[in-house]
Design a protein around this motif. Structure first.
Motif, PDB file in Angstrom:
ATOM      1  N   SER A  10      23.394   4.162  40.015  1.00 26.29           N
ATOM      2  CA  SER A  10      24.787   4.638  40.071  1.00 26.29           C
ATOM      3  C   SER A  10      25.666   3.535  39.507  1.00 26.29           C
ATOM      4  O   SER A  10      25.820   2.480  40.123  1.00 26.29           O
ATOM      5  N   SER A  11      26.211   3.771  38.334  1.00 24.75           N
ATOM      6  CA  SER A  11      27.045   2.770  37.661  1.00 24.75           C
ATOM      7  C   SER A  11      28.509   3.174  37.802  1.00 24.75           C
ATOM      8  O   SER A  11      28.994   4.051  37.088  1.00 24.75           O
ATOM      9  N   PHE A  12      29.196   2.533  38.733  1.00 30.44           N
ATOM     10  CA  PHE A  12      30.607   2.829  38.965  1.00 30.44           C
ATOM     11  C   PHE A  12      31.436   1.927  38.058  1.00 30.44           C
ATOM     12  O   PHE A  12      31.515   0.708  38.265  1.00 30.44           O
ATOM     13  N   LEU A  13      32.060   2.530  37.054  1.00 26.19           N
ATOM     14  CA  LEU A  13      32.771   1.755  36.044  1.00 26.19           C
ATOM     15  C   LEU A  13      34.146   1.335  36.556  1.00 26.19           C
ATOM     16  O   LEU A  13      34.865   2.131  37.161  1.00 26.19           O
ATOM     17  N   ASP A  14      34.488   0.090  36.275  1.00 22.95           N
ATOM     18  CA  ASP A  14      35.793  -0.411  36.696  1.00 22.95           C
ATOM     19  C   ASP A  14      36.887   0.124  35.784  1.00 22.95           C
ATOM     20  O   ASP A  14      37.911   0.611  36.237  1.00 22.95           O
ATOM     21  N   LEU A  15      36.656   0.069  34.462  1.00 24.49           N
ATOM     22  CA  LEU A  15      37.647   0.477  33.479  1.00 24.49           C
ATOM     23  C   LEU A  15      39.014  -0.108  33.864  1.00 24.49           C
ATOM     24  O   LEU A  15      39.159  -1.301  33.990  1.00 24.49           O
ATOM     25  N   ASP A  16      40.007   0.736  34.095  1.00 23.26           N
ATOM     26  CA  ASP A  16      41.335   0.230  34.485  1.00 23.26           C
ATOM     27  C   ASP A  16      41.638   0.533  35.944  1.00 23.26           C
ATOM     28  O   ASP A  16      42.799   0.510  36.366  1.00 23.26           O
ATOM     29  N   SER A  17      40.606   0.829  36.731  1.00 26.26           N
ATOM     30  CA  SER A  17      40.833   1.271  38.107  1.00 26.26           C
ATOM     31  C   SER A  17      41.012   0.126  39.102  1.00 26.26           C
ATOM     32  O   SER A  17      41.420   0.343  40.235  1.00 26.26           O
ATOM     33  N   GLY A  18      40.684  -1.103  38.698  1.00 25.53           N
ATOM     34  CA  GLY A  18      40.762  -2.216  39.636  1.00 25.53           C
ATOM     35  C   GLY A  18      39.696  -2.148  40.709  1.00 25.53           C
ATOM     36  O   GLY A  18      39.886  -2.656  41.821  1.00 25.53           O
ATOM     37  N   LEU A  19      38.556  -1.509  40.400  1.00 24.53           N
ATOM     38  CA  LEU A  19      37.493  -1.321  41.379  1.00 24.53           C
ATOM     39  C   LEU A  19      37.042  -2.633  41.994  1.00 24.53           C
ATOM     40  O   LEU A  19      36.927  -2.767  43.216  1.00 24.53           O
ATOM     41  N   PHE A  20      36.776  -3.631  41.162  1.00 26.99           N
ATOM     42  CA  PHE A  20      36.262  -4.904  41.666  1.00 26.99           C
ATOM     43  C   PHE A  20      37.260  -5.564  42.610  1.00 26.99           C
ATOM     44  O   PHE A  20      36.897  -6.047  43.683  1.00 26.99           O
ATOM     45  N   GLU A  21      38.508  -5.576  42.200  1.00 26.77           N
ATOM     46  CA  GLU A  21      39.536  -6.226  43.016  1.00 26.77           C
ATOM     47  C   GLU A  21      39.687  -5.518  44.356  1.00 26.77           C
ATOM     48  O   GLU A  21      39.798  -6.152  45.409  1.00 26.77           O
ATOM     49  N   ARG A  22      39.645  -4.191  44.340  1.00 23.82           N
ATOM     50  CA  ARG A  22      39.806  -3.435  45.583  1.00 23.82           C
ATOM     51  C   ARG A  22      38.600  -3.589  46.511  1.00 23.82           C
ATOM     52  O   ARG A  22      38.736  -3.508  47.734  1.00 23.82           O
ATOM     53  N   LEU A  23      37.409  -3.842  45.921  1.00 19.45           N
ATOM     54  CA  LEU A  23      36.225  -4.077  46.733  1.00 19.45           C
ATOM     55  C   LEU A  23      36.104  -5.537  47.183  1.00 19.45           C
ATOM     56  O   LEU A  23      35.210  -5.878  47.955  1.00 19.45           O
ATOM     57  N   GLY A  24      36.997  -6.386  46.698  1.00 20.38           N
ATOM     58  CA  GLY A  24      36.922  -7.794  47.049  1.00 20.38           C
ATOM     59  C   GLY A  24      35.882  -8.559  46.249  1.00 20.38           C
ATOM     60  O   GLY A  24      35.456  -9.651  46.654  1.00 20.38           O
ATOM     61  N   LEU A  25      35.478  -8.007  45.101  1.00 19.81           N
ATOM     62  CA  LEU A  25      34.550  -8.701  44.224  1.00 19.81           C
ATOM     63  C   LEU A  25      35.320  -9.651  43.314  1.00 19.81           C
ATOM     64  O   LEU A  25      36.482  -9.402  42.988  1.00 19.81           O
ATOM     65  N   PRO A  26      34.687 -10.728  42.870  1.00 15.30           N
ATOM     66  CA  PRO A  26      35.367 -11.657  41.952  1.00 15.30           C
ATOM     67  C   PRO A  26      35.822 -10.923  40.684  1.00 15.30           C
ATOM     68  O   PRO A  26      35.121 -10.030  40.189  1.00 15.30           O
ATOM     69  N   VAL A  27      36.970 -11.297  40.165  1.00 14.80           N
ATOM     70  CA  VAL A  27      37.453 -10.669  38.937  1.00 14.80           C
ATOM     71  C   VAL A  27      36.893 -11.341  37.702  1.00 14.80           C
ATOM     72  O   VAL A  27      37.136 -10.909  36.582  1.00 14.80           O
ATOM     73  N   ALA A  28      36.123 -12.424  37.910  1.00 18.75           N
ATOM     74  CA  ALA A  28      35.443 -13.111  36.811  1.00 18.75           C
ATOM     75  C   ALA A  28      34.184 -13.745  37.374  1.00 18.75           C
ATOM     76  O   ALA A  28      34.125 -14.062  38.559  1.00 18.75           O
ATOM     77  N   PRO A  29      33.132 -13.912  36.531  1.00 19.35           N
ATOM     78  CA  PRO A  29      31.944 -14.619  36.992  1.00 19.35           C
ATOM     79  C   PRO A  29      32.314 -16.004  37.508  1.00 19.35           C
ATOM     80  O   PRO A  29      33.325 -16.594  37.092  1.00 19.35           O
ATOM     81  N   GLU A  30      31.492 -16.539  38.389  1.00 22.67           N
ATOM     82  CA  GLU A  30      31.818 -17.815  39.034  1.00 22.67           C
ATOM     83  C   GLU A  30      32.014 -18.952  38.036  1.00 22.67           C
ATOM     84  O   GLU A  30      32.795 -19.874  38.280  1.00 22.67           O
ATOM     85  N   SER A  31      31.324 -18.873  36.910  1.00 20.34           N
ATOM     86  CA  SER A  31      31.418 -19.970  35.929  1.00 20.34           C
ATOM     87  C   SER A  31      32.640 -19.862  35.045  1.00 20.34           C
ATOM     88  O   SER A  31      32.883 -20.710  34.203  1.00 20.34           O
TER      89      SER A  31
END
Length: 332
Positions: free
Chosen positions: A307-328
């Motif tokens: 199941s690939s939930f695409l972020d696109l312009d939805s802000g999915l990562f931010e709303r899930l509390g995931l980093p908005v960029a890789p750690e590096s």
């Protein structure tokens, strides 16, 4: 979005906050959306905060909170269409071509993912944690959406939370006979749509499989990648209606329309009781941006569904509390 009372965060009784995570899990199963669940729990806390002075321990605090949360969810579900997964909408898979991306639905049409850390209580015993993870698997949550809201609440309270029939009857202001009847109908519906609870713990062989999946994706070795998939593996990509069946079509997609995912970066997480990877796709100007949360289903040493939930312009990562960029990489 719920309106927050002025100063509410600092004034909430700690006893209310102790139940936030399990209430979020309950509301997520009811609503099929982690974001709607957050709103429902916020509203539950606001109502409880307002009524706590009059509560006076007339019943167990936890039961009282579940009563409020159930009413909030029933209000939210009133008049709404059920959320679904792309495979629920069509029995025929799509072609692995870019034209398949033409069909798209808004975010509120789809069952949305949830991170385990948002809904699985840390202090629960292993058996309770196992049930919590089983009951947030995407197939089960999607199946729940086929139930009328009150049946959904009955089934969750009885079969997931293990409440007694009389306790559920009290919460719903109903009768034991009515609760038992609703439970019977709900179980029959779930069985018809393949929504039984299914425990599939992550074992050592699965751990090796995930390591190989990560390695193949990062190298973008599609031959090695599809070798990890079941022959009839499926993949869908909300918000698009398309879904793919068979490792050959999945591989064709990744080498075709999905080829821009080459040189992505991945972070492993746990979502919906399953292993998952947050993917960051490279940009033309350098760096990586949030792209998709991939939730994997594993069975008998092979990946059976992605199941690939695409972020696109939805802000999915931010709303899930995931980093908005890789750690590096620094966030933009």
């Amino acid at each position: 979005m719920t309106t927050v009372l002025p100063g509410q965060t600092g004034e909430l009784d700690p006893r209310l906050l102790e139940h936030r995570r399990e209430l979020t899990g309950y509301c997520y199963r009811m609503l099929g959306s982690s974001f709607d669940a957050d709103d429902a729990v916020q509203e539950t806390m606001v109502r409880a905060w307002r009524g706590l002075a009059d509560f006076e321990g007339r019943s167990a605090l936890r039961s009282w909170l579940y009563r409020i949360a159930t009413n909030v969810c029933l209000d939210q579900l009133n008049g709404r269409k059920r959320r679904a997964l792309p495979m629920d909408l069509s029995g025929t898979s799509w072609q692995p071509v870019e034209a398949s991306l033409a069909a798209k639905k808004p975010a509120d049409a789809w069952v949305e993912p949830v991170l385990d850390r948002q809904v699985v209580p840390e202090d629960a015993d292993p058996a309770e944690q196992a049930v919590a993870r089983e009951s947030i698997r995407l197939a089960f949550v999607a199946a729940l959406q086929h139930l009328p809201p009150r049946q959904r609440a009955v089934l969750l309270l009885r079969d997931v939370l293990r409440w007694k029939a009389d306790e559920v009857a009290t919460l719903l202001e109903s009768t034991v006979a009515s609760v038992n009847s609703a439970l019977q109908r709900a179980r029959a519906t779930l069985a018809a749509v393949g929504g039984e609870l299914d425990e599939r713990p992550l074992d050592a062989d699965h751990r090796e499989l995930l390591d190989r999946y990560l390695d193949a994706f990062l190298r973008y070795d599609i031959e090695a990648f599809v070798a990890l998939l079941h022959e009839d593996a499926t993949q869908h990509m909300p918000p698009f209606e398309m879904w793919l069946r068979g490792r050959e079509d999945i591989g064709t997609w990744m080498l075709g329309p999905g080829s821009a995912c080459r040189n992505s970066r991945l972070i492993e997480v746990s979502a919906n009781g399953s292993p998952a990877f947050a993917q960051y796709r490279p940009t033309d100007g350098g760096g990586h941006v949030p792209w998709a949360l991939h939730v994997l289903e594993v069975d008998d040493g092979r990946i059976t569904h992605i199941s690939s939930f695409l972020d696109l312009d939805s802000g999915l990562f931010e709303r899930l509390g995931l980093p908005v960029a890789p750690e590096s990489e620094p966030a933009a």
